[in-house]
Design an enzyme around this catalytic site. Structure first.
Site: not given
Ligand code: IMP
Ligand code: MG
Length: 205
Positions: A120, A124, A173-174, A180, A186
Site C-alpha cells: 500500500e 490514513d 497531506f503528502v 497524488d 506521482r
Molecule cells: P484511508 O482509507 O483513509 O486509509 O486512505 C487510503 C487512501 O487514501 C490511500 O491509499 C491514498 O490513495 C489516499 N490518501 C490518504 N492520505 C493521503 C495523502 O496524504 N496523500 C495522498 N493520498 C492519500
Molecule cells: Mg489515492
C-alpha cells in the site's frame, strides 16, 4: 551562479533539495528524501527475502499509489515472486477518504492457499485497507502481510493490520513517490508537502 533549487533540511538534519522543475511545482518541503526511501526499501526487501525464503509470495500492489513503491521493493527482493494488482476507488474528496470502497480491478490470480503481500502507499484512516483485507481474507489465502510506504499518526484511525510501514508521518497531506493530489505529483522520487495554496485554488482540484 545561483542554483535553481530550494534548500531544505530533512528530519535527520540532512540537507535535501526541492528541485525547481515542472513536476515539483507547488511543493514546499521534502518530508522524506529519495535517499531515505531507497535505503528503507533495501531493509524491507531483506526482511521479506528472509520471511518468504521457502515460498513464492504473491505481491499485490494497490493501484495507483503503490506502484512506485511496489516496483522498487520487488526489484530489491532476491527471491522468486509473482505480482498482481488491485484497483479500488474510494469515495470522498481528493484529500479525505470516506471508507466507502468500490473494486475497479480485481486480482487475476487465485489466492487460496497462497502467501500474499499487500503493498500500500499510505494508511490514513485505515478504512481502505480494512476493506481490502476483509475481502481478501475471505478467499482463504495461507497468510497476508501488509507492507505500507507510509502510515499516518492519526488519533482517530481505525485498528487495522499493518505489518510493516517504511515511515510513520504526521497527519498531513503528502504527495510524491506514487501519491497524488488530483492525479499530480506521482512521479516525484520523494515524499513532499504541498503549499496550501494548491488546495485552495479551485482550478487545481
Ligand atoms: P484511508 O482509507 O483513509 O486509509 O486512505 C487510503 C487512501 O487514501 C490511500 O491509499 C491514498 O490513495 C489516499 N490518501 C490518504 N492520505 C493521503 C495523502 O496524504 N496523500 C495522498 N493520498 C492519500
Ligand atoms: Mg489515492
Amino acid at each position: 551562479m545561483t542554483q535553481d533549487i530550494d534548500e531544505q533540511i530533512d528530519t535527520e538534519g540532512q540537507q535535501v533539495t526541492v528541485p525547481v522543475e515542472p513536476r515539483a511545482e507547488g511543493v514546499t518541503k521534502v518530508l522524506i528524501s529519495e535517499r531515505d526511501i531507497q535505503h528503507e526499501i533495501q531493509v524491507i526487501a531483506r526482511e521479506l527475502d528472509e520471511e518468504y525464503a521457502n515460498d513464492t509470495p504473491l505481491v499485490v500492489g494497490v493501484l495507483k499509489g503503490a506502484v512506485t513503491f511496489m516496483v522498487d521493493v520487488m526489484q530489491a527482493m532476491k527471491i522468486p515472486l509473482e505480482i498482481d494488482f488491485m484497483a479500488i476507488s474510494s469515495y470522498g474528496t481528493s484529500t479525505k477518504s470516506s471508507g466507502v470502497v468500490r473494486i475497479v480491478k480485481d486480482l487475476n490470480a487465485e489466492i487460496e492457499g497462497r502467501r500474499v503481500i499487500i503493498v500500500e502507499d499510505i494508511v490514513d484512516s485505515g478504512l481502505t485497507l480494512k476493506y481490502l483485507l476483509d475481502l481478501l481474507k475471505r478467499r482463504n489465502p495461507r497468510d497476508i502481510r501488509v507492507v505500507a510506504l507510509l502510515k499516518k499518526n492519526k488519533a482517530d484511525a481505525i485498528e487495522v493490520q499493518v505489518d510493516r510501514a517504511a515511515f510513520e508521518i504526521p497527519d498531513e497531506f503528502v504527495v510524491g513517490y506514487g501519491l497524488d493530489y488530483a492525479e499530480a505529483y506521482r512521479n516525484l522520487p520523494y515524499v513532499a508537502i504541498l503549499d496550501p495554496s494548491v488546495y485552495s485554488n479551485p482550478e487545481e482540484s
